[in-house]
Design an enzyme around this catalytic site. Sequence first.
Site, mmCIF file in Angstrom:
data_model
loop_
_atom_site.group_PDB
_atom_site.id
_atom_site.type_symbol
_atom_site.label_atom_id
_atom_site.label_comp_id
_atom_site.label_asym_id
_atom_site.label_seq_id
_atom_site.Cartn_x
_atom_site.Cartn_y
_atom_site.Cartn_z
ATOM 1 N N HIS C 137 67.727 30.858 80.532
ATOM 2 C CA HIS C 137 69.053 31.031 81.144
ATOM 3 C C HIS C 137 68.976 31.006 82.672
ATOM 4 C CE1 HIS C 137 70.535 32.684 77.230
ATOM 5 N NE2 HIS C 137 69.343 33.220 77.177
ATOM 6 N N SER C 258 67.437 13.519 107.117
ATOM 7 C CA SER C 258 68.241 12.815 108.108
ATOM 8 C C SER C 258 67.564 13.015 109.455
ATOM 9 C CB SER C 258 69.659 13.374 108.128
ATOM 10 O OG SER C 258 69.649 14.660 108.700
ATOM 11 N N LYS C 264 65.482 19.390 106.095
ATOM 12 C CA LYS C 264 66.228 19.369 104.839
ATOM 13 C C LYS C 264 65.700 18.222 103.987
ATOM 14 C CE LYS C 264 71.006 19.548 103.159
ATOM 15 N NZ LYS C 264 71.267 18.337 102.414
ATOM 16 N N GLU C 271 67.112 13.288 91.793
ATOM 17 C CA GLU C 271 68.539 13.204 91.475
ATOM 18 C C GLU C 271 68.865 11.845 90.855
ATOM 19 O OE1 GLU C 271 70.976 15.690 94.698
ATOM 20 O OE2 GLU C 271 69.472 14.428 95.634
#
Lengths: 449, 449, 449, 449
Positions: C137, C258, C264, C271
């Site tokens: 979970h 970027s 980041k 994905e």
Amino acid sequence: MNASIDFDRRLYREDIRGSIAYAKALEKRGILDRNECRAVVDGLLVIEREITTGAFDFRVEDEDIHMSIERRLFEKIGAAAHKLHTGRSRNEQVVLDERMHLIEACESIYEKMLFLSKALVDRAKEHLSTIIPIYTHLRKAQPVSLGHLFLAYCHALERDRERMKDFQKRLRVLPLGSGAAAGSSIGIDRNQLLKELPFETLSRNSIDAVSTRDFIMEFEFICVLIGITLSRMAEDIIIYSSEEFGFLDLPDDLTTTSSLLPQKKNPDSLELIRGKSARVIGSLVWILTLMKGTPYTYNRDFQEDKECLFDTIDTAMKCSAVMTEVVNGLRVNGERVEEALGRSGGTLFATDIADYLVDKGVPFREAHRTVGELVRFAGERGIDLKDLTIEQYRKFNGAFEKDVHGLFDYIGSVNRHDVVGGTALKRVAEEIKRMENKLEKEIQAKNAR
Amino acid sequence: MNASIDFDRRLYREDIRGSIAYAKALEKRGILDRNECRAVVDGLLVIEREITTGAFDFRVEDEDIHMSIERRLFEKIGAAAHKLHTGRSRNEQVVLDERMHLIEACESIYEKMLFLSKALVDRAKEHLSTIIPIYTHLRKAQPVSLGHLFLAYCHALERDRERMKDFQKRLRVLPLGSGAAAGSSIGIDRNQLLKELPFETLSRNSIDAVSTRDFIMEFEFICVLIGITLSRMAEDIIIYSSEEFGFLDLPDDLTTTSSLLPQKKNPDSLELIRGKSARVIGSLVWILTLMKGTPYTYNRDFQEDKECLFDTIDTAMKCSAVMTEVVNGLRVNGERVEEALGRSGGTLFATDIADYLVDKGVPFREAHRTVGELVRFAGERGIDLKDLTIEQYRKFNGAFEKDVHGLFDYIGSVNRHDVVGGTALKRVAEEIKRMENKLEKEIQAKNAR
Amino acid sequence: MNASIDFDRRLYREDIRGSIAYAKALEKRGILDRNECRAVVDGLLVIEREITTGAFDFRVEDEDIHMSIERRLFEKIGAAAHKLHTGRSRNEQVVLDERMHLIEACESIYEKMLFLSKALVDRAKEHLSTIIPIYTHLRKAQPVSLGHLFLAYCHALERDRERMKDFQKRLRVLPLGSGAAAGSSIGIDRNQLLKELPFETLSRNSIDAVSTRDFIMEFEFICVLIGITLSRMAEDIIIYSSEEFGFLDLPDDLTTTSSLLPQKKNPDSLELIRGKSARVIGSLVWILTLMKGTPYTYNRDFQEDKECLFDTIDTAMKCSAVMTEVVNGLRVNGERVEEALGRSGGTLFATDIADYLVDKGVPFREAHRTVGELVRFAGERGIDLKDLTIEQYRKFNGAFEKDVHGLFDYIGSVNRHDVVGGTALKRVAEEIKRMENKLEKEIQAKNAR
Amino acid sequence: MNASIDFDRRLYREDIRGSIAYAKALEKRGILDRNECRAVVDGLLVIEREITTGAFDFRVEDEDIHMSIERRLFEKIGAAAHKLHTGRSRNEQVVLDERMHLIEACESIYEKMLFLSKALVDRAKEHLSTIIPIYTHLRKAQPVSLGHLFLAYCHALERDRERMKDFQKRLRVLPLGSGAAAGSSIGIDRNQLLKELPFETLSRNSIDAVSTRDFIMEFEFICVLIGITLSRMAEDIIIYSSEEFGFLDLPDDLTTTSSLLPQKKNPDSLELIRGKSARVIGSLVWILTLMKGTPYTYNRDFQEDKECLFDTIDTAMKCSAVMTEVVNGLRVNGERVEEALGRSGGTLFATDIADYLVDKGVPFREAHRTVGELVRFAGERGIDLKDLTIEQYRKFNGAFEKDVHGLFDYIGSVNRHDVVGGTALKRVAEEIKRMENKLEKEIQAKNAR
């Protein structure tokens, strides 16, 4: 396999309302006399009560709900029961019942979604100035108002509701009077039927009326999109309420614990919402694949259109209601949110610094490069961007001045996103107001009915 | 795997139009000066021509169409090219392009569907008084006007178009100004952008604007329903044009023959239409499953939203166009239709006979039983119902009179279905008129633009 | 719409190999003489080279790859080219090509999956004794070996490979000799064809051979399950590599940053893998819906079976390869993992404590209650379970003795799960060995070929 | 929403059998003493009877079947009931029950499919020498043995059964002993469990064991393919039994008539089979989409895996059984078949004539052209090909000799397709024999058990 009574009994109210309207039209047409009509209507009302109270004796050999009621009516009132079917076909009767059932289901789901939206707006109001990091790619991107995120869900739900509304004009089309496929052969007064039943217009082609199930497919699709909206919300909340993120705490009665691990709060309700959206997608594929394979007009394949429909109605109702409880019951853990903001070492201000440089006349691309170098520099040394000295800043770009340290304020950063739809607090507040007014108007209108 | 330039290059026009509008807004905001803005606009227009004429050099290392154009613009005009990206994010740019592309695609598909509907109405007019047997369960049920069947398809298509229209208000929402997720941080004038671009309203929540793909899902679904409408039409026409049914002949250029079997006209175009509707269903499932699995806001999964979208656009266009050719080119084989009507030995008049008895006061259920017995009686003896003598009729029910033989007339039978939406010729004629007017108005409006 | 040459050209090698085998069988049958056969074979080989090198001139009017090659062969060698088609139908030729193409695609995908499994086993070996919390979970449940988790993925992939193997006996069935539907009418020697081509058995019913596409559907499904395995792995790694979890770092070349936010690291590759599994599900639905709607035998709808097939082949290849890079490149952040274990305040030992009590003779349910109370007690006071004194333990249950403090050791806890398939390190090590041997054998066998 | 007792009660037998085996293992492990174990086993057997006879009192607050049985067992035997759960998790229990349920369901479905195949072979035998036209594109293509068509369905079903068999090795893997995710912590003897329960191997990774649902997905897919096989058969039979084709008559008890139209036999059972295959596709998409969206290990989403599973089991059972009745009850209308053959004016012999010319040394392409011209010539004059004079034949090609008239014999034509898998009667007879033997062996093996 042919019997559908186990599931289509759910349509008994609609079947009876439809038959009552039809009886009256038959009376006007002179096929039932006054007494017969009254007997039919009264008999049907008694049968409705019998079914509602569980006193009705369903039998498999009746096959479907239409036959069950017809059989019982004959037991009660004799021959007039059969006249009720003069000039009417099962083909039109079943879509009549389905459409009526859906009209009511749409009202209920719509209402549930209003309540969910209202709950979100309320929480948005409460958390207008709670600043959280917003994620792209599940990576912290920028600071935003938590209210802004709650509103984002509201906007998706608003479109979901809008689709439901648009759908009504296609749903509320009365098929009764279409016969088996060629239209009523006894000149029934369809406009009278329209007045008696909760429809807005008459179907205008009898073949189309008994052949199409696009109203079921469209409904399924609308619920699929609701399901996806709820599933993505659930996914967000499951992640945000994990120990690792820790932004949200779920209400105890919506989580499951074990006697052994009382601290482990499993987000079962949200996982079920997420799971159930798959179920609705399955039902959509079911009805699409079913219909694609059939020629005009009616085919018995269509009997298979009901279980997926009923299941989707129930699922949409339940999931909206549970999500409303979740939204109402969520607790925001301010401490953890601040910790998360703090942990990012000021990098959440990267765009602010770049915008600052652009405003000082630094070309966009150079500004970007500068900030990238700064972030790397600070990251390697484990220093927070806001703790770099002005001298350090200047080493990277002479355009920095002392006011750069003024950037490191979350509310300030948020407020710089000051456009329609942006996260600047006053913009969010305006949007909350607008949404709130709209919802309240709709809720009042509902209640007035 | 990350590069999308192979397919998203299709968005170049939209990307360029969006960038031109953005450049103008940047000029107003003071970020580009007048000359820079002109350089950007002129550069972009040249690039558009380069791409259109095939002179543009796409490179995989550019990854996507936005980067390709940015890179090329820099080659052409230098630093000002980079300023164009001030305060703009890929997240908003990609949905801007997609929405613009869809706006145009919807127009084209809508137009194709208008033409298809028009073709159907024309054929309906021509065949208003051609009587065919209509099928339920692929078994002959009742005589109807062939025009009535053509109109049935029109009604399904009308709802398909209506959904496309309803969708516009959700599609024509400008996302530009939403930034990465928090809204533009440079205070771009979104209303100016709105004026420059083919949108109707502004998005009102930046998180929602970059997170949602419901406009793609809704479009896919609308096209799925179009696909199902066309697939079912195709199924009908394939069956009706089989040698065994023989009602319709397909135009030669839409069938395939072999040099060996010149008489075997395979309905390949229709089979492909039928098959392609499965493809569109696949694309819908693709995008639904994709979106269901993602948290807010932008995730790279979304890159996968384009190929299914483009494929569906092309498929919807092609299938509508081919079906229009089919409808225009169909030949109705009157002889075979009459043969089919005749072969049913009068049983297509069964409901007429039952209605006749009901009108003579025979209770509905008895009337039905009588007709059933008559049909069986005639069938066993191989006699056509219309050839039974009045004495034979009376043996089954005393209510029969000589006028029973007047029932055996297809046009008469059809005309007894005289309600709104029924197949009575005057009703069908009215509906043709209504539909024709509506279509012509729409087509004129299109042309006026 | 009828032309498929844009996509079916991908089958040119298979088409040519099939034709060469057929030419030889025609020679044996006496339909081609020796010279003609040689001319055909040589001509086909030249054409193969032309296509491979891009010198071949594809024309839309050729419609499909079979026609293109036939046309070109005629240009090259004249009349003998036409004889090649004696007694052969397009219906059988297309499934021949598809099956051959799939045989090769399966080999490649299988190999890619072997490599991925090998990468996982290698990482499992390396991290046999790295202890992580496993989640149910998305909440921390128990400590396990990280190697055990990597092996879990391996087991799923093992079944995926096994399905691919089972599938071969249904795939490697030679349809050639089935004619249009009734079987070859020229008595071609099918056993000779079998020897020339990469098949294992002959199809044994000509109608079935040209009607079925279950080999495509089964392949699609196998790839869907691969996609789901990879998607769930991707989901895990995306979450574990988020800043908040922090267990894993992704290799730089598989993430996107970027210029602005170099810290980041967006997990774009993962994905995309997650997104692409939706695409494969879409393709499965496409082919299922397509086939469901068709009668026997061949229908032109089947032309639509190819694009989804090719797309799935490419997607499965790419995703397996990228995931292998991800697995190879992952860095485990031991510090963050330990932090996460520590942060749970000893509650990860809850089952250990309960088992301890059971071993001391405390009834199961009482043991559970005791531990629940302890966890709550410690949690409210912010004390770690391991820091409670023995006196405090005894207050809750007299069965506790001093050795209770010996439980708080992750390796010890893990090792208590000592069953086949359990996470005890020696069990995991055994399983790594077994899996490694198996994979190595398979990889060697591959290489030997 | 959390309660699943309404549907998972169906697993009670499996849950009880699993618990009995577990109790025995606990006794061996020393956790239950002899008396306790006996009490547990006896108590569970009583509960099984209670549920079977309907005497069991299900309560929503029990949530699921595991809790219901646990609660009841405690009522019956007190504390020992709780010990039964020592070291066992709900996560492993639920997959144990599901796997056991599926093992039995597979047996039953497999058996039903054997019977259906047997029915087809029987009819094939009976109609070995009934010649029908086979269709491609729903257009008559060639004469074949009707037995050959029946066998074609058999071959599809054979592969469907084969998939079910291959699946068993992945299904019959015992998960018990996997704990919540890390493996049993009490050293339960898994090999003892394996002996007690109907499994073949042990799961070898505890995380995988509780995380995967690929056994459900694979089962769903296998049933989807069964559904598609049955749907396509249904489509064929619906068309062939239409009045227009008229080859087949459906048994009365599998069609529906109305009192009004006793001659109109609607193929409802077949339409439902066709429709229900869409339902199974929906269930497959449901479970695929569900699983794709979840990280490892157990998530509550998985509760949604049961209803689609149960529904598919029931649907596969029912559809196979009904189709068997259809096949057994079909009547072949020889007259109509011959009429259809005759009506094609000899064009069904077109390939025979071409082959004839090729055998006379005419090049393939010229032969084809000749036949095309002949067909056109005859068609335009309304003459049957077989009625053209030898002089007329020779006008088209000098290679024709008198024996050309010998071609016009359906049996002769069929027999010229003399290859493995061809429709030549002796080939079909061989294949019937082979299939019959195989089926009988399997049926005997079933019965022996």
